[in-house]
Design an enzyme around this catalytic site. Sequence first.
Site, mmCIF file in Angstrom:
data_model
loop_
_atom_site.group_PDB
_atom_site.id
_atom_site.type_symbol
_atom_site.label_atom_id
_atom_site.label_comp_id
_atom_site.label_asym_id
_atom_site.label_seq_id
_atom_site.Cartn_x
_atom_site.Cartn_y
_atom_site.Cartn_z
ATOM 1 N N GLY A 81 0.897 -1.206 -0.056
ATOM 2 C CA GLY A 81 0.022 -0.068 -0.014
ATOM 3 C C GLY A 81 0.894 1.217 0.067
ATOM 4 N N SER A 87 -0.506 -4.562 -5.051
ATOM 5 C CA SER A 87 -1.722 -5.375 -5.339
ATOM 6 C C SER A 87 -1.977 -5.918 -6.766
ATOM 7 C CB SER A 87 -2.983 -4.507 -5.210
ATOM 8 O OG SER A 87 -3.192 -3.380 -5.914
ATOM 9 N N ALA A 88 -0.990 -5.198 -7.715
ATOM 10 C CA ALA A 88 -1.098 -5.557 -9.225
ATOM 11 C C ALA A 88 0.055 -6.738 -9.030
ATOM 12 C CB ALA A 88 -0.406 -4.344 -9.998
ATOM 13 N N ASP A 130 -0.355 -0.492 -13.655
ATOM 14 C CA ASP A 130 0.351 -1.397 -12.542
ATOM 15 C C ASP A 130 0.244 -2.785 -12.988
ATOM 16 O OD1 ASP A 130 0.183 1.018 -11.113
ATOM 17 O OD2 ASP A 130 -0.289 0.151 -9.308
HETATM 18 O O1 PMV Z 1 0.074 5.514 -5.929
HETATM 19 P P1 PMV Z 1 -0.196 4.594 -7.052
HETATM 20 O O2 PMV Z 1 0.855 3.569 -7.408
HETATM 21 O O3 PMV Z 1 -1.473 3.903 -7.104
HETATM 22 O O4 PMV Z 1 -0.280 5.674 -8.476
HETATM 23 C C1 PMV Z 1 -1.281 6.244 -8.738
HETATM 24 C C2 PMV Z 1 -0.861 7.155 -10.024
HETATM 25 C C3 PMV Z 1 -1.749 8.192 -10.337
HETATM 26 O O5 PMV Z 1 -1.340 8.991 -11.363
HETATM 27 C C4 PMV Z 1 -1.846 9.313 -9.225
HETATM 28 C C5 PMV Z 1 -3.026 7.709 -10.435
HETATM 29 C C6 PMV Z 1 -3.524 6.869 -11.717
HETATM 30 O O6 PMV Z 1 -4.470 6.161 -11.800
HETATM 31 O O7 PMV Z 1 -2.684 7.150 -12.578
#
Ligand code: PMV
Length: 293
Positions: A81, A87-88, A130
């Site tokens: 998290g 999770s991916a 991801d």
């Molecule tokens: O924190 P993460 O790995 O879930 O990355 C989110 C990246 C964002 O650009 C903030 C959101 C997205 O869906 O691309």
Amino acid sequence: MTVEAFAPGKLILMGEHAVVYGHPALAIAVNRGMRVRLHSRPGATGIDHSFADDPRLTEALHRVLPVAGVGVEIESTLPIGRGMGSSAALAVALGRASLKLEGKPVTSEAVNERAFAVERIFHGQPSGIDHTVSMRGGALLYNRTDIGPEFQRFELPDLPIVVIDSGSAGNTADMVRSVAERIEDVRPYLDQISELLQNTKAALQKGDLVAIGQAWHENHWLLRAIGVSTPTLDKIVRVAAESGATGAKLAGAGGGGVVIALAPNPGPLLVAAKQNGWDAFEVRQNESDENQR
Ligand code: PMV
């Protein structure tokens, strides 16, 4: 019968948040991830040891495994998290392992379908980046278009990246929403984040650590300007600079999570992080998933 599969986590090197508004972002798969082991045994399908107290895990298992007869073991070398795609990675490893258990071919299409189904349990409406980065390995430049996400491989030399964990989790959905609520005010910053990535591509490809570091610093302060940094993340960025990193930035949605620093000599930064009570470790790009199936 026992089968196992591994899948790597990811880091967004540049372009988070801007990517939500159609700009490109650059992400790499890393040499840390999730390993899933499945074995046939009597009783309800479930995790055979305590891993994480998250009810979504059971739902995720049921998405790709029979309701009975499978024992599951999960090992993680990723912080959970923190924006590193845990999770991916779990979704991809579970997708691969479940196919093996059924004796089916582990094709990209089949893994993608299962992994995306699992990712949706954790992230609602994920962009899909991801699990795509986790499946393919290496570095990807991606952007969302009206007809869906587009991915392009990006040649990147091995960069000396140190990850520093702020110790708290950010909530991606909340951070994305908070940016959306102020979109008219923050749009110029998102445009600048996008331009910065565009202007840093050549330095990234050459492995010019000074230029990339400067760009990461700028990228961090732009993310701060749109309101997704925290005092701790800002402090980590400052400590990284004082400890010899050429640059550092928050990586992922922010509000917590991790900072990435470019540290040709990582020793002093690892010591400084420890003194501040932050977990820190070096990561490398994971080149290809092909041998990890
Ligand atoms: O924190 P993460 O790995 O879930 O990355 C989110 C990246 C964002 O650009 C903030 C959101 C997205 O869906 O691309």
